[in-house]
Every structure is written in structure tokens, then in C-alpha cells.
Design a protein around this motif. Structure first.
Motif, PDB file in Angstrom:
ATOM      1  N   GLU A 260      63.889  28.286  -8.740  1.00  0.00           N
ATOM      2  CA  GLU A 260      63.174  28.846  -9.881  1.00  0.00           C
ATOM      3  C   GLU A 260      63.920  28.392 -11.130  1.00  0.00           C
ATOM      4  OE1 GLU A 260      62.082  33.289 -11.190  1.00  0.00           O
ATOM      5  OE2 GLU A 260      61.060  32.587  -9.362  1.00  0.00           O
ATOM      6  N   VAL A 261      63.253  27.601 -11.951  1.00  0.00           N
ATOM      7  CA  VAL A 261      63.934  26.964 -13.074  1.00  0.00           C
ATOM      8  C   VAL A 261      63.159  27.202 -14.366  1.00  0.00           C
ATOM      9  CG1 VAL A 261      65.018  25.172 -11.662  1.00  0.00           C
ATOM     10  CG2 VAL A 261      62.738  24.781 -12.614  1.00  0.00           C
ATOM     11  N   ASP A 262      63.904  27.197 -15.472  1.00  0.00           N
ATOM     12  CA  ASP A 262      63.314  27.250 -16.811  1.00  0.00           C
ATOM     13  C   ASP A 262      63.305  25.843 -17.381  1.00  0.00           C
ATOM     14  OD1 ASP A 262      62.913  30.080 -16.962  1.00  0.00           O
ATOM     15  OD2 ASP A 262      65.083  30.307 -17.234  1.00  0.00           O
ATOM     16  N   LEU A 263      62.133  25.376 -17.814  1.00  0.00           N
ATOM     17  CA  LEU A 263      61.986  24.019 -18.308  1.00  0.00           C
ATOM     18  C   LEU A 263      61.262  24.014 -19.646  1.00  0.00           C
ATOM     19  CD1 LEU A 263      60.800  22.164 -15.062  1.00  0.00           C
ATOM     20  CD2 LEU A 263      63.093  22.118 -16.054  1.00  0.00           C
ATOM     21  N   VAL A 264      61.637  23.049 -20.493  1.00  0.00           N
ATOM     22  CA  VAL A 264      60.860  22.730 -21.688  1.00  0.00           C
ATOM     23  C   VAL A 264      60.405  21.286 -21.520  1.00  0.00           C
ATOM     24  CG1 VAL A 264      60.848  22.431 -24.187  1.00  0.00           C
ATOM     25  CG2 VAL A 264      62.134  24.328 -23.166  1.00  0.00           C
ATOM     26  N   GLU A 265      59.099  21.084 -21.420  1.00  0.00           N
ATOM     27  CA  GLU A 265      58.543  19.762 -21.164  1.00  0.00           C
ATOM     28  C   GLU A 265      57.672  19.328 -22.336  1.00  0.00           C
ATOM     29  OE1 GLU A 265      57.580  19.674 -16.539  1.00  0.00           O
ATOM     30  OE2 GLU A 265      57.197  21.622 -17.466  1.00  0.00           O
ATOM     31  N   ASN A 266      57.882  18.101 -22.773  1.00  0.00           N
ATOM     32  CA  ASN A 266      57.098  17.530 -23.863  1.00  0.00           C
ATOM     33  C   ASN A 266      55.943  16.752 -23.239  1.00  0.00           C
ATOM     34  OD1 ASN A 266      59.044  18.501 -25.757  1.00  0.00           O
ATOM     35  ND2 ASN A 266      60.331  16.743 -25.265  1.00  0.00           N
ATOM     36  N   VAL A 267      54.806  17.420 -23.121  1.00  0.00           N
ATOM     37  CA  VAL A 267      53.658  16.863 -22.415  1.00  0.00           C
ATOM     38  C   VAL A 267      52.803  16.039 -23.377  1.00  0.00           C
ATOM     39  CG1 VAL A 267      51.591  17.419 -21.081  1.00  0.00           C
ATOM     40  CG2 VAL A 267      53.667  18.809 -20.827  1.00  0.00           C
ATOM     41  N   VAL A 268      52.511  14.801 -22.977  1.00  0.00           N
ATOM     42  CA  VAL A 268      51.689  13.904 -23.785  1.00  0.00           C
ATOM     43  C   VAL A 268      50.270  13.919 -23.232  1.00  0.00           C
ATOM     44  CG1 VAL A 268      51.428  11.582 -24.720  1.00  0.00           C
ATOM     45  CG2 VAL A 268      53.704  12.436 -24.119  1.00  0.00           C
ATOM     46  N   ILE A 269      49.304  14.266 -24.083  1.00  0.00           N
ATOM     47  CA  ILE A 269      47.899  14.205 -23.692  1.00  0.00           C
ATOM     48  C   ILE A 269      47.183  13.214 -24.603  1.00  0.00           C
ATOM     49  CG2 ILE A 269      47.858  16.526 -22.736  1.00  0.00           C
ATOM     50  CD1 ILE A 269      46.504  17.484 -25.310  1.00  0.00           C
ATOM     51  N   THR A 270      46.143  12.605 -24.080  1.00  0.00           N
ATOM     52  CA  THR A 270      45.450  11.567 -24.839  1.00  0.00           C
ATOM     53  C   THR A 270      43.963  11.616 -24.562  1.00  0.00           C
ATOM     54  OG1 THR A 270      45.415   9.171 -25.300  1.00  0.00           O
ATOM     55  CG2 THR A 270      45.759   9.839 -23.021  1.00  0.00           C
ATOM     56  N   CYS A 271      43.187  11.128 -25.512  1.00  0.00           N
ATOM     57  CA  CYS A 271      41.739  11.028 -25.342  1.00  0.00           C
ATOM     58  C   CYS A 271      41.231   9.959 -26.296  1.00  0.00           C
ATOM     59  CB  CYS A 271      41.045  12.361 -25.616  1.00  0.00           C
ATOM     60  SG  CYS A 271      41.084  12.852 -27.351  1.00  0.00           S
ATOM     61  N   THR A 272      39.953   9.627 -26.187  1.00  0.00           N
ATOM     62  CA  THR A 272      39.352   8.675 -27.111  1.00  0.00           C
ATOM     63  C   THR A 272      38.260   9.366 -27.916  1.00  0.00           C
ATOM     64  OG1 THR A 272      37.806   7.924 -25.398  1.00  0.00           O
ATOM     65  CG2 THR A 272      39.847   6.663 -25.681  1.00  0.00           C
ATOM     66  N   VAL A 273      38.014   8.841 -29.114  1.00  0.00           N
ATOM     67  CA  VAL A 273      36.994   9.379 -30.011  1.00  0.00           C
ATOM     68  C   VAL A 273      36.029   8.258 -30.356  1.00  0.00           C
ATOM     69  CG1 VAL A 273      36.541  10.492 -32.229  1.00  0.00           C
ATOM     70  CG2 VAL A 273      38.639  11.038 -30.973  1.00  0.00           C
ATOM     71  N   ASP A 274      34.759   8.464 -30.096  1.00  0.00           N
ATOM     72  CA  ASP A 274      33.737   7.468 -30.406  1.00  0.00           C
ATOM     73  C   ASP A 274      33.607   7.325 -31.917  1.00  0.00           C
ATOM     74  OD1 ASP A 274      30.919   6.490 -31.037  1.00  0.00           O
ATOM     75  OD2 ASP A 274      30.961   6.240 -28.854  1.00  0.00           O
ATOM     76  N   ARG A 275      33.707   6.106 -32.404  1.00  0.00           N
ATOM     77  CA  ARG A 275      33.721   5.879 -33.835  1.00  0.00           C
ATOM     78  C   ARG A 275      32.337   6.023 -34.463  1.00  0.00           C
ATOM     79  NH1 ARG A 275      37.677   1.168 -36.019  1.00  0.00           N
ATOM     80  NH2 ARG A 275      37.938   1.873 -38.153  1.00  0.00           N
ATOM     81  N   ASN A 276      31.301   5.963 -33.647  1.00  0.00           N
ATOM     82  CA  ASN A 276      29.940   6.067 -34.171  1.00  0.00           C
ATOM     83  C   ASN A 276      29.434   7.501 -34.166  1.00  0.00           C
ATOM     84  OD1 ASN A 276      29.622   3.183 -34.515  1.00  0.00           O
ATOM     85  ND2 ASN A 276      29.451   3.046 -32.285  1.00  0.00           N
ATOM     86  N   THR A 277      29.692   8.224 -33.086  1.00  0.00           N
ATOM     87  CA  THR A 277      29.203   9.598 -32.979  1.00  0.00           C
ATOM     88  C   THR A 277      30.280  10.624 -33.280  1.00  0.00           C
ATOM     89  OG1 THR A 277      29.760   9.757 -30.621  1.00  0.00           O
ATOM     90  CG2 THR A 277      27.601   8.840 -31.191  1.00  0.00           C
ATOM     91  N   TRP A 278      31.549  10.210 -33.280  1.00  0.00           N
ATOM     92  CA  TRP A 278      32.706  11.071 -33.467  1.00  0.00           C
ATOM     93  C   TRP A 278      32.837  12.106 -32.364  1.00  0.00           C
ATOM     94  CZ3 TRP A 278      36.122   9.213 -36.680  1.00  0.00           C
ATOM     95  CH2 TRP A 278      35.679   8.343 -37.688  1.00  0.00           C
TER      96      TRP A 278
END
Length: 309
Positions: free
Chosen positions: A252-270
Motif C-alpha cells: 500500500e503506497v502513496d504516489l503522486v503521478e503526473n498523468v499526461v492526457i491528450t486528444c485532438t480538436v477538429d479545426r472546422n467544427t471545433w
């Protein structure tokens, strides 16, 4: 097995702000310069084999994007700055304040880039922007994805991993599942979130077009620090073990994690597609940041020289 640790550590470099002496500012030219600098980082890195910072390695990936959905976004934005704890700052006053200044500057640059994209999505000056960051919802998504991924790794749930992780992360995770002993069963549980007065919090936010081509979608990236207590254990499901806990495997551990999330955005419809997990990042250290900063400064100077009259 520390299932929540992704085992992949990526990093990169961020485009520097344009010089005031350069040609007049516009959102189009800013995005174009950012995209071109990222391409140059990848080309230059091929000749920079003696650099000590492993964060530079991801720059090579920026040249090979052929798909535009979130699953295929296997890149980390140049200049992703993950502020370390004060104990990791330089001890001497001069380097300390320079590093602190760079941290504030990076944060400010991220905010400005987001505002530029927001303004560019306005149909006209007096109409509302079509794209909205909705950062609070993104943070909730990061927490949910982090938990789902950790549970899926422990359970060996390949379908979930493929659904919520970018391809570059999913492939090695699936390979590690295939190499597990068939008689060993893993369990992961989120006991609680820690320091809820401080976490989760956004450490970096970036958005920029993938390429300079007209209509090229935007890539959006957030780094969210998540503090939690996690319980991990392994069971022996062999005929001899009969499902008992493997001695010494329960943690059982205590952690601080820097989670990277990503997505794309349509430039025409946003319209924005689903968030996916890219990986986790270590905090940025001063010595690594100096290497990246000098490289980007030279690239920016070269880029700006092309636009001088």
C-alpha cells in the motif's frame, strides 16, 4: 506489481515565445511557427546524440504523425514543463530564480496559447468562441482514465487499455500482460485520493496544430498531478497456491503521478474527441531544462531569421 506506474517516461521541448522585434503577431503565424519549430526539433535531434536529457528523445516522434485521432497522437509537446517540488530546485540563488522564472514563463505561455486558439474559434469578433477548454472536466477525465487504466493493467483487460491509451502506450502494456505467468493474478485498488486540497492540479496545458497544412487538427495535451494511496497485491492461482496471496507482494503506497492526457480538436467544427492517456512524466529538473531551452532558442532564432525582411 505497481500497476499504476505506466513504465514509460516521455518528455520533450516547448516552442519559445516569439521575439517582440519579429514581424507583427497573429494567431496564424504563431501556430505556424510552433509547428515548424517542432519539426525542426525532430530533425536536429538526429544529430544530437550526446545530450544527457532523455526528455529530448520524444522530439523525433513529432515528424511521423500520419493519423489525427487521439489513439495515434504519440507525441509530447516541446517544452512540457512539470514543476518539481521546491526541494528539487537549484540550491544557489541565481539558478533558483532563473528556474522559477522559466516555470512561470512556461505556465504563462500555455495560457496565452489556449487563449489564442479560443479567440481563433470565434466566428466573428462579437460572437462567442466555438472552442472552450473545459479544464475542470478534463481533470475529472484524467482521474477516471488513471483509475481505469490501473485497474485494466491489473486485470489484464486489453480492450480497456486499447480504448483509453494512445497506441504507443498500449502496445508495451499489452506485451507486458502477455508475458505474465498464467498462474499469477494481479489486483489493484484505489484506496483514496490524498491531499485533496492540493490535488489533482493541472501542471501543464498545451494546444497547437499537428502540421502547418490548412485544416490540420489541433492536438491538446494536459499534465495532471494526481495524489493517491494505492493497494496492490499478487495471488498465486496455481493448483499449489490455491489463490493465496504471494508473500511480500501486498503493498500500500502513496504516489503522486503526473498523468499526461491528450486528444485532438477538429479545426472546422471545433469538436473534441475522447481524452486518452499518453503516459506519465517525471518532474522537470533544472539541468535537463537548460539543455532543452538552449536547443529551442537556437531553433527559434533560425526560424525567425527566415522571416526577417
Amino acid at each position: 506489481m505497481a500497476a499504476s506506474r505506466l513504465g514509460l517516461r516521455a518528455a520533450g521541448l516547448a516552442p519559445m515565445a516569439a521575439s517582440p522585434a519579429a514581424r507583427p503577431f497573429s494567431s496564424t503565424s504563431q501556430c505556424a511557427r510552433d509547428s515548424n519549430i517542432r519539426k525542426q526539433v525532430g530533425r536536429m535531434y538526429q544529430n544530437v546524440t550526446d545530450q544527457p536529457s532523455p526528455r529530448l528523445q520524444s522530439a523525433k516522434q513529432l515528424q511521423s504523425l500520419s493519423q489525427t485521432n487521439s489513439a495515434a497522437v504519440a507525441m509530447l509537446f516541446p517544452g512540457t514543463f512539470v514543476r518539481p517540488p521546491l526541494s528539487k530546485f537549484p540550491r544557489n540563488a541565481g539558478p533558483f530564480f532563473r528556474f522559477a522564472y522559466d516555470a512561470v514563463k512556461s505556465w504563462g505561455t500555455d495560457i496565452v496559447q489556449s487563449l489564442i486558439v479560443n479567440l481563433s474559434s470565434k466566428p466573428s469578433f462579437f460572437k462567442r468562441a466555438l472552442w472552450k477548454p473545459k479544464t475542470a472536466l478534463a481533470v475529472l477525465s484524467a482521474k477516471a482514465l488513471h483509475r481505469s487504466m490501473s485497474e485494466a493493467i491489473a486485470a489484464g483487460d486489453k480492450n480497456t487499455i486499447n480504448k483509453i491509451c494512445v497506441t504507443k502506450l498500449a502496445v508495451p502494456l499489452l506485451a507486458s500482460i502477455d508475458t505474465r505467468p498464467k498462474s499469477v493474478r494481479y489486483s489493484w485498488e484505489l484506496v483514496r485520493y490524498n491531499k485533496t486540497w492540493r490535488y489533482p492540479r493541472v501542471l501543464s496545458r498545451k494546444i497547437s496544430p499537428i502540421t502547418r497544412e490548412p485544416g490540420s487538427p489541433f492536438v491538446r495535451q494536459l499534465v495532471v498531478a494526481i495524489a493517491s494511496r494505492q493497494h496492490m497485491v499478487k495471488y498465486d492461482d496455481s493448483a499449489k497456491g490455491q489463490g493465496r496471496i504471494i508473500p511480500g507482494s501486498e503493498k500500500e503506497v502513496d504516489l503522486v503521478e503526473n498523468v499526461v492526457i491528450t486528444c485532438t480538436v477538429d479545426r472546422n467544427t471545433w469538436a473534441q474527441d475522447e481524452w486518452r492517456i499518453f503516459g506519465t512524466l517525471k518532474p522537470t529538473l533544472a539541468e535537463d531544462w537548460e539543455v532543452e531551452k538552449h536547443l529551442l532558442e537556437s531553433l527559434e532564432a533560425e526560424e525567425m531569421s527566415k522571416h526577417k525582411v
